[in-house]
Scaffold this motif. Structure first.
Motif, PDB file in Angstrom:
ATOM      1  N   ARG A  39      20.737 -38.581   7.833  1.00 21.59           N
ATOM      2  CA  ARG A  39      19.386 -39.136   7.764  1.00 21.59           C
ATOM      3  C   ARG A  39      19.093 -39.874   9.072  1.00 21.59           C
ATOM      4  O   ARG A  39      20.005 -40.289   9.784  1.00 21.59           O
TER       5      ARG A  39
ATOM      6  N   LEU B 102      20.601 -40.412  14.169  1.00 23.69           N
ATOM      7  CA  LEU B 102      20.936 -39.990  12.812  1.00 23.69           C
ATOM      8  C   LEU B 102      22.324 -40.473  12.439  1.00 23.69           C
ATOM      9  O   LEU B 102      23.213 -40.544  13.305  1.00 23.69           O
TER      10      LEU B 102
ATOM     11  N   ARG C 291      24.897 -36.773   3.420  1.00 27.50           N
ATOM     12  CA  ARG C 291      23.659 -36.298   4.055  1.00 27.50           C
ATOM     13  C   ARG C 291      23.389 -37.030   5.359  1.00 27.50           C
ATOM     14  O   ARG C 291      23.613 -38.233   5.463  1.00 27.50           O
TER      15      ARG C 291
ATOM     16  N   GLN D 262      13.768 -38.332   4.745  1.00 26.51           N
ATOM     17  CA  GLN D 262      14.653 -37.959   5.853  1.00 26.51           C
ATOM     18  C   GLN D 262      15.206 -39.188   6.582  1.00 26.51           C
ATOM     19  O   GLN D 262      16.035 -39.061   7.479  1.00 26.51           O
TER      20      GLN D 262
ATOM     21  N   ARG E 147      12.439 -47.350   4.765  1.00 26.07           N
ATOM     22  CA  ARG E 147      11.901 -46.076   4.277  1.00 26.07           C
ATOM     23  C   ARG E 147      10.539 -46.275   3.610  1.00 26.07           C
ATOM     24  O   ARG E 147       9.610 -45.508   3.829  1.00 26.07           O
TER      25      ARG E 147
ATOM     26  N   THR F 206      16.922 -43.249   6.549  1.00 30.92           N
ATOM     27  CA  THR F 206      17.771 -44.161   5.784  1.00 30.92           C
ATOM     28  C   THR F 206      16.890 -45.226   5.143  1.00 30.92           C
ATOM     29  O   THR F 206      15.738 -45.432   5.554  1.00 30.92           O
TER      30      THR F 206
ATOM     31  N   VAL G  40      17.592 -31.665   9.467  1.00 25.27           N
ATOM     32  CA  VAL G  40      16.828 -32.883   9.163  1.00 25.27           C
ATOM     33  C   VAL G  40      15.486 -32.834   9.889  1.00 25.27           C
ATOM     34  O   VAL G  40      14.435 -33.123   9.301  1.00 25.27           O
TER      35      VAL G  40
ATOM     36  N   GLU H 228      25.319 -40.519   5.863  1.00 19.87           N
ATOM     37  CA  GLU H 228      25.445 -41.560   4.855  1.00 19.87           C
ATOM     38  C   GLU H 228      26.572 -41.229   3.882  1.00 19.87           C
ATOM     39  O   GLU H 228      27.170 -40.152   3.940  1.00 19.87           O
TER      40      GLU H 228
END
Length: 149
Positions: free
Chosen positions: A119, A110, A117, A32, A50, A34, A13, A113
């Protein structure tokens, strides 16, 4: 103990973040994070979400950070359960060939999710002041972190 794959995934990431910055691709940079991520700059600006992160970086890449690259050095990765990791590092933006010594300390939180992945859910960037740090350590030695002794 986290799986090697998880350590590689969270490191990837950060690598993707650096690559997106190199390309000045605000969308890839923001991807990268959420959807509801928080982002605190070294000047204290607080962004939430984001979209806010993407739009601010779109502007930054076209103005103040135009032509810059991102240097990043991971100091520590810690996992708190199977879906949460905290990365502490040093970083900085730079122009030209070789990065200077990073002047900022950064914390990334991080999360994994539902799509599997990793994020960034929270990012905090603090300007390091080595002279003030050295003075405080000299005048109050008990302030020196155990990791530096």
């Amino acid at each position: 103990m986290p799986a090697t794959d998880d350590r590689s995934a969270v490191t990837a990431v950060i690598t993707s973040l650096i690559d997106a910055w190199r390309r000045h691709d605000a969308d890839a940079y923001g991807a990268q994070f959420t959807e509801d991520a928080t982002y605190v700059t070294f000047v204290g600006t607080y962004y939430r979400g984001r979209r806010d992160i993407i739009e601010s970086h779109r502007t930054l890449f076209a103005t103040f950070l135009k032509g810059t690259r991102l240097a990043d050095e991971i100091l520590d990765i810690r996992f708190y359960g199977p879906d949460t990791a905290v990365i502490t590092g040093r970083g900085d933006s730079y122009k030209g060939g070789k990065p200077k010594k990073p002047t900022k300390v950064q914390t990334y939180t991080l999360v994994r999710e539902q799509d599997g992945r990793w994020r960034i859910a929270a990012f905090h960037n603090t300007k390091r002041k080595p002279l003030m740090e050295a003075i405080s350590f000299k005048t109050a030695p008990t302030l020196v972190p155990a990791s530096r002794k």
